[in-house]
Design an enzyme around this catalytic site. Structure first.
Site, mmCIF file in Angstrom:
data_model
loop_
_atom_site.group_PDB
_atom_site.id
_atom_site.type_symbol
_atom_site.label_atom_id
_atom_site.label_comp_id
_atom_site.label_asym_id
_atom_site.label_seq_id
_atom_site.Cartn_x
_atom_site.Cartn_y
_atom_site.Cartn_z
ATOM 1 N N TYR A 115 62.894 43.415 70.621
ATOM 2 C CA TYR A 115 62.056 43.151 69.591
ATOM 3 C C TYR A 115 62.197 41.636 69.248
ATOM 4 C CZ TYR A 115 66.215 43.435 66.662
ATOM 5 O OH TYR A 115 67.629 43.248 66.046
ATOM 6 N N CYS A 116 61.176 41.276 67.990
ATOM 7 C CA CYS A 116 61.178 40.065 67.655
ATOM 8 C C CYS A 116 60.498 40.175 66.176
ATOM 9 C CB CYS A 116 60.251 39.057 68.622
ATOM 10 S SG CYS A 116 58.631 39.698 68.716
ATOM 11 N N THR A 117 59.913 38.898 65.760
ATOM 12 C CA THR A 117 59.092 38.931 64.532
ATOM 13 C C THR A 117 57.890 38.360 64.639
ATOM 14 O OG1 THR A 117 60.289 36.913 63.884
ATOM 15 C CG2 THR A 117 61.206 39.021 63.137
#
Length: 161
Positions: A115-117
């Site tokens: 995951y990331c933003t």
């Protein structure tokens, strides 16, 4: 002398015409006024690149169930400062630029979720593509990333835990 005067006048006229043409071709449109800007429609967000839409994804609720059952390896592919500020508890922080080199050391007995933003989960998708290329099957990118996880009220942690 009269002949030279005609020649000079013609040369000045040609220079003036060329200068006029150059100035006219380089003229740019004036920026919109404040009133015009206020009535302009808002720009739509850029669509996700085609390569980004083909990657395997996991929905937030499905990941939450895996986290609750301790049946997932989480990869936070953001930089260390972002991870320290907020992350999903139990996540491994490995920046995207280092994922390829860390593949041999990743636990592979559980599915891996990155995951990331990023707006379209680009970094997480790229991490999943790196993992798949290295032979790690079943890895997926979290749809909506950490922002959506937080928006849904799921737990987050700060610091190194």
């Amino acid at each position: 002398m009269k002949k030279n005067l005609v020649f000079v006048a013609a040369a000045i006229a040609v220079v003036a015409l060329v200068a006029f043409a150059v100035v006219r071709s380089n003229k740019t449109a004036a920026p919109p006024s404040v009133a015009e800007t206020a009535t302009m429609p808002a720009a739509a967000p850029a669509p996700a690149p085609a390569a980004m839409t083909d990657a395997p994804r996991i929905d937030q609720a499905e990941l939450k169930a895996l986290v609750d059952s301790n049946n997932v390896t989480l990869l936070d592919v953001r930089d260390a400062d972002a991870y320290l500020a907020s992350h999903i508890p139990g996540s491994l922080q490995i920046p995207l630029s280092r994922v390829e080199g860390e593949v041999p050391y990743l636990p592979k007995e559980k599915p891996i979720v990155a995951y990331c933003t990023c707006p379209h989960d680009e970094a997480a998708v790229e991490a999943v593509q790196i993992l798949e290329h290295a032979g790690v099957r079943g890895s997926r990118a979290l749809r909506g990333g950490l922002q959506e996880w937080t928006r849904l009220g799921y737990p987050t942690a700060t610091g190194r835990n």
